[in-house]
Design an enzyme around this catalytic site. Sequence first.
Site, PDB file in Angstrom:
ATOM      1  N   LYS A 172       0.858  -1.182   0.000  1.00 25.40           N
ATOM      2  CA  LYS A 172       0.000   0.000   0.000  1.00 25.40           C
ATOM      3  C   LYS A 172       0.895   1.233   0.000  1.00 25.40           C
ATOM      4  CE  LYS A 172      -1.869   2.887   2.746  1.00 25.40           C
ATOM      5  NZ  LYS A 172      -2.060   4.049   1.820  1.00 25.40           N
ATOM      6  N   CYS A 279      13.182  11.612   7.199  1.00 28.21           N
ATOM      7  CA  CYS A 279      13.229  11.057   8.555  1.00 28.21           C
ATOM      8  C   CYS A 279      14.578  11.245   9.228  1.00 28.21           C
ATOM      9  CB  CYS A 279      12.840   9.588   8.543  1.00 28.21           C
ATOM     10  SG  CYS A 279      13.905   8.560   7.515  1.00 28.21           S
ATOM     11  N   GLU A 376       8.931  15.788  15.644  1.00 31.27           N
ATOM     12  CA  GLU A 376       9.469  15.784  14.287  1.00 31.27           C
ATOM     13  C   GLU A 376       8.686  16.769  13.433  1.00 31.27           C
ATOM     14  OE1 GLU A 376      10.763  12.492  10.957  1.00 31.27           O
ATOM     15  OE2 GLU A 376       8.796  12.241  11.905  1.00 31.27           O
TER      16      GLU A 376
END
Length: 473
Positions: A172, A279, A376
């Site tokens: 996905k 990230c 983050e």
Amino acid sequence: MDMLINGQWVATKETIPVIDPWDGSLVDTVPHGTPQHVDQAISAAVSAFRSWRFSPVAQRMEILRKVADTVAHYLEDFARLIAREGSKTIREARKEVRRCVNTLSLSAEEARRLYGQTIPFDSFPGGEHRHGYWYREPIGVIAAITPFNDPLNLVAHKLGPAIAGGNTVVLKPATVTPLSALKLAQAFQDAGLPAGVLNVVTGPGGEVGDPLVSDPRVRMVSFTGGVEAGLHITRLAGLKKIGMELGSNSPVIVMADCDFDRAVADTVSGAFWAAGQNCIGVQRVYVQRPIFERYLEAFVAKTKTYKVGPKLEENCDMGPVITEAEAKRIESWIREAEASGATVHCGGQRGGPIGTVVEPTVMTGVTMAMKLGCQEVFGPVVALWPFDELEEAVTLANSVDYGLHAAIFTRSLSAAHYAIKHLECGGVIINDSTDYRLDQMPFGGIKNSGLGREGVAFALLEMTEPKVVCFTE
């Protein structure tokens, strides 16, 4: 583009538009998958696994090499698609395609390295008449869920090791950037991958992701995304293997003895690559006090040279963030920090044709009580702090609930080794920014940054299980 189920390209009446985040133009549409499509894809993967698990390693290697060759041959086509559907500039997109080629090539090579080992059963009394070994087997159907920021290479990091290990996959891709993944799936099909080994279902996470990860026929979930989604998946998954990379708030320590120009250039690049949607992007920079003011001045000056604009222009350094909603969120974090006493030295504004551009932003005075300090940001915002002693900087670096990458710039081996030993993270980068990854190294983190490791050889171990064989004479 259609989705792939059991070797067939499947369309639906209801579709999802894929929008260029720079100007809002339509790139393409993809099917709006349903739980029924997920069930069909899992059933196809289960059926294909019965034979694919016994496929010769040479066959898996040949397919992976063919796909790598196809991606390399159509590098510019893949790159333009990445740049259109996502946030990357064309130069950033080309680098991602080259990395994808490397990831698939590594997967082909690692397929031949699924070694086992003999076991000395006679090393304990009662085992004198026994001998045997262990080897690794595929685990079955793997659910692969990928994010928008690396829509091709992070897909390759899941598909390559899974297929090399003899597993089958239901993928996905991110709803906003599914096109690169579908184009890669076409390359796998063209390379001769049997029907059902790879299935791709497009659609919202709540509608196709939840039934995918909760299905007991799925034996592993490999997910890259945010912490909240990761926690949601762990609650749904049940008894199966889980591998997760959940992001970070990456710190960089800059010592006074560093190569100054290199440290500035690398941390600026690390902060604003892919509009900060990375990230392992640089979010916190701790600079030793004797050079702090000079470093801040140079950092801001370098940031101001960044050209922000249309992603397909060759001289563009940074594009938009992925959606207007994300741009508004990032802007709100900046305003919140300002209201609490932080200072914006450059950037800090939102604009662009459809409001998706956040200027490269440099801040000081950010505290750990602010979102920009402890969460983050996943956007082009970086904060700088002064410090006195290395121990203080390491303590500050470790003060968040993430631990993916950290970095230090120094000429001192003693300082480097102190940082290596005491930084709480999955990788310590010396004299480069946190934004460095070789696709064959173990990649992952601790704390809220995830579970397990990617990097082809290490993902292959996660995606296989040891089986013991014992003969009694």
